[in-house]
Write a protein that holds these residues in place. Structure first.
Motif: not given
Ligand SMILES: [Zn+2]
Length: 242
Positions: A102, A106, A206
């Motif tokens: 993840h 980003h 997020d």
């Molecule tokens: Zn994310």
């Protein structure tokens, strides 16, 4: 609503909890370390353990009705009844790989935006350290993939801190980085807004779990570049073993 512990600390692997509800989809706990599937990140798997029993959790999802976190029990297993005190324990190796992936995604979106001004149009990750991200680009080539890979790995190796914060909605809506990454799409009732900031690389609203520093991501390979339409180009990445 159950207390969502991983929103504040992605490194918690287990917690004590009480079963508060048994729904058709899954079990509700008063607090949990399990991440519910969303934002491209898979839901956690793991185990609930109680006096005299245990059961596998095969997925974690959010209720479509009220957003509650639901622990999906292995169909063949016996679930604990409401009121049972349990220990909730996630499959940490699997989750940590999601965290690394993840954060890599980003960082990738930040690198491509800074270098080429291209916005993200979509993305997803799986459970084996691979992921895809789509960009608003007119063209894409293998050379471009290699260039991105080089810049991305150079930045990740710098050991850049990753911050989790909760910003009042009004403040989030005034931040250019957050506006660019479509903070406006977050439902009205969400306040404060959770923000993941990879210092100087990428900042966006997020809900996912991330590593503390980019050095924990390790190296990333761009394994494929492909066109998915006129202004939609896809990159597939894979995390190297650590
Ligand atoms: Zn994310």
């Amino acid at each position: 609503m159950s207390d969502d512990l991983c929103a504040h600390d992605g490194y918690l692997t287990s917690c004590d909890a009480i079963v508060t509800d048994l729904r058709e989809v899954g079990i509700v706990l008063d607090r949990t370390v399990f991440y519910a599937r969303g934002g491209g990140q898979p839901g956690d798997t793991g185990e609930l353990i109680w006096e005299g029993g245990r059961c596998r959790i095969v997925d974690t999802v959010k209720s479509r009705e009220d957003g509650e976190i639901l622990h999906v029990v292995d169909p063949g297993a016996e679930a604990p009844i409401a009121g049972t005190a349990v220990t909730a324990e996630i499959d940490w190796d699997r989750r940590f790989l999601h965290m690394r992936t993840h954060t890599a995604l980003h960082a990738l979106s930040g690198i491509v935006f800074t270098g080429w001004g291209a916005k993200v149009t979509g993305g997803n990750m799986d459970s084996s350290g691979t992921a895809r991200m789509d960009f608003e680009l007119d063209g894409i080539s293998q050379e471009f993939g290699r260039e991105v890979e080089e810049r991305l790995n150079a930045r990740l190796a710098e050991d850049v801190p990753v911050h989790v914060s909760f910003l009042p909605r009004a403040e989030a809506f005034a931040d250019p980085d957050l506006i660019r990454t479509k903070v406006s799409l977050i439902p009205d009732h969400v306040d404060p807004i959770r923000v993941i900031d990879i210092e100087g690389i990428d900042k966006q609203a997020d809900g996912g779990t991330h590593v503390r520093s980019t050095s924990e991501v390790g190296r990333v390979r761009v394994v494929k570049t492909e066109s998915k339409g006129k202004a939609n180009k896809r990159m597939r990445i894979e995390l190297e073993e650590r």
